[in-house]
Every structure is written in C-alpha cells, then in structure tokens.
Write an enzyme that holds these catalytic residues in place. Structure first.
Site, mmCIF file in Angstrom:
data_model
loop_
_atom_site.group_PDB
_atom_site.id
_atom_site.type_symbol
_atom_site.label_atom_id
_atom_site.label_comp_id
_atom_site.label_asym_id
_atom_site.label_seq_id
_atom_site.Cartn_x
_atom_site.Cartn_y
_atom_site.Cartn_z
ATOM 1 N N HIS A 174 0.856 -1.197 0.000
ATOM 2 C CA HIS A 174 0.000 0.000 0.000
ATOM 3 C C HIS A 174 0.889 1.243 0.000
ATOM 4 O O HIS A 174 1.968 1.241 0.604
ATOM 5 C CB HIS A 174 -0.914 -0.011 1.235
ATOM 6 C CG HIS A 174 -1.959 1.053 1.186
ATOM 7 N ND1 HIS A 174 -1.687 2.363 1.483
ATOM 8 C CD2 HIS A 174 -3.277 1.007 0.850
ATOM 9 C CE1 HIS A 174 -2.793 3.081 1.327
ATOM 10 N NE2 HIS A 174 -3.776 2.275 0.945
ATOM 11 N N GLU A 208 -4.199 2.798 -6.898
ATOM 12 C CA GLU A 208 -4.609 3.939 -6.080
ATOM 13 C C GLU A 208 -3.709 5.141 -6.368
ATOM 14 O O GLU A 208 -2.572 5.195 -5.885
ATOM 15 C CB GLU A 208 -4.496 3.586 -4.598
ATOM 16 C CG GLU A 208 -5.317 2.377 -4.213
ATOM 17 C CD GLU A 208 -5.547 2.281 -2.708
ATOM 18 O OE1 GLU A 208 -6.698 2.271 -2.310
ATOM 19 O OE2 GLU A 208 -4.574 2.251 -1.954
ATOM 20 N N GLY A 256 -7.602 9.227 0.562
ATOM 21 C CA GLY A 256 -8.005 9.973 1.750
ATOM 22 C C GLY A 256 -8.242 11.451 1.520
ATOM 23 O O GLY A 256 -8.384 12.214 2.474
ATOM 24 N N GLY A 258 -11.615 5.074 4.106
ATOM 25 C CA GLY A 258 -12.464 5.827 5.030
ATOM 26 C C GLY A 258 -13.929 5.389 5.037
ATOM 27 O O GLY A 258 -14.543 5.256 6.105
#
Ligand code: PGA
Length: 225
Positions: A93, A150, A156, A208
């Site tokens: 990640h 991502e 975020g 989230g």
C-alpha cells in the site's frame, strides 16, 4: 452482472470493541450478498481472531504480511502464522511505501511469502512501473492475485480520480499483468457505481468509507445494483 470485488481497508483504526460493534451492525444490516460480489475486509491484526470466530459473511484479509518467513523477526506476522486465517493479504500500500520504506523488491518478497502460505496477494500500486517490477511474479499472480490501483492524490483526499482515467490506467496495467484490477482512492457510496461500470475495473478498494458500517453497506449496495 460482472463479478466485482469490494475491499474494505481499515488501516490503523478501531479498538477491539469498536470492531465488535462494527461487525454486529454490519452483519445485521448487510442482507444477502449476490454471488457475483466478493467482499473482502482487511481489519487490523488485533481484530482478526474475533472476526474469525464470528464467522463473517465475507473474506478476511490483512493489510500487510512479512517479507520474511517465521523466525527471529520481532514484530512481524509471517505468512505461515496467517495461513488458514485469511484469504488475502494487501501488499505495498502506498502508505507502507511512504512511511515504512517498502520498495518494489520488498513488495515482491512479500508476494512470495503470501504465496507460500496460500494467501492471495492484493498488490497496491500507484504507478505503472510498480507493476512492471512485479512482472517476474506473473506465474505467482496469474491464478488469483489482484491489483489495487490507487493514485496518490486520491487517497483519503475526498478527490477521487475520474472513472474514465482510472479505467485507462487499468487497461494499461492489465496489459502488463492480466489480473483483476481494483480502483481505490476516495471511493464513497455516491461515486462507486461509476468505477464499477468501467470495462477494465473489477472493483474498488475503500478506506475511510468502510469504517462506518452503514456507509459501507450503502456503498456495497450501490456497487452491486
Ligand atoms: P480512502 O483510502 O478510501 O480513504 O481514500 C483508500 C485506500 O488507501 O485504500
């Protein structure tokens, strides 16, 4: 309806009690999942035993896995320790790359360790070169690995990429590594459908918006209909 993946990544959030409360509400309100939806939850390590014993209606994953086998590696969780507990392991990640210095080489070692424990790797990438460096692992991946794309600006931030851009990147990535590709970065109930509808996207990774059980259920509902 195509097969889709919805992955919830809790990151470093929730006490054990908060996880228990989340799971109770989530299970009560989720309803039946159609078989074309693969739901994967990646809670934190200290939640795992509880989740296992609560027999969840979804797959379990971890957010990371050791690059080393079992042994004298203080603080690590090896593939062998996790074997049989989880189906998936997220690897590389961007937060791990940024805060914990994970390189493409470490990511590759982690893929190997996950594989040796029969855990399916979900490799996270934010640029094409990170996939190219995994090329030599194609035989390891081709069965059942996943890629989670991502873009850094979207994680975020509340500023998701456009579905069309994400699809264009996924098209390129799938030419390098032919596995299902998920998009992640500020996915919410309101925008998830746009990503699911893209030809080269097989699902979404959700940070989230997976922390609140009702919000996550709303997202899953929007993704599957
Ligand atoms: P976010 O996180 O949904 O909170 O943007 C996504 C991720 O990092 O997996």
């Amino acid at each position: 309806m195509k097969n889709i993946y919805v992955l919830g990544n809790w990151k470093a959030n929730k006490t054990l009690q908060e996880a228990v409360d989340w799971e109770k509400k989530f299970k009560e309100n989720l309803g039946d999942l159609p078989n074309y939806v693969t739901l994967i939850i990646c809670p934190a390590y200290h939640h795992l035993s509880y989740f296992l014993y609560s027999k969840p209606p979804y797959m379990l994953g971890v957010q990371d896995i050791s690059a080393y086998p079992s042994g004298a590696y203080t603080g690590e969780l090896s593939g062998a320790m996790l074997e049989g507990m989880v189906t998936y392991a997220m690897i590389g990640h961007s937060e791990r790359r940024k805060y914990f210095g994970e390189t493409d080489e470490i990511v590759s070692q982690k893929v190997t360790q996950a594989r040796s424990a029969h855990i399916k790797p979900i490799v996270c990438v934010s640029e094409e070169t990170q996939v190219t460096s995994l090329n030599k692992f194609i035989p390891d991946f081709a069965n059942d690995g996943l890629l989670l794309y991502e873009p850094l600006f979207a994680i975020g931030s509340g500023q998701a990429d456009t579905p069309e851009n994400a699809n264009a990147v996924a098209k390129k990535l799938s030419a390098i590594l032919p596995v299902p590709i998920l998009y992640g970065g500020s996915v919410v109930p309101e925008n998830v459908r746009g990503f699911i509808d893209q030809e080269f996207l097989a699902g979404v990774g959700v940070g989230g918006a997976s922390l609140d059980p009702q919000k996550f259920i709303n997202l899953i509902t929007a993704a599957r209909t």
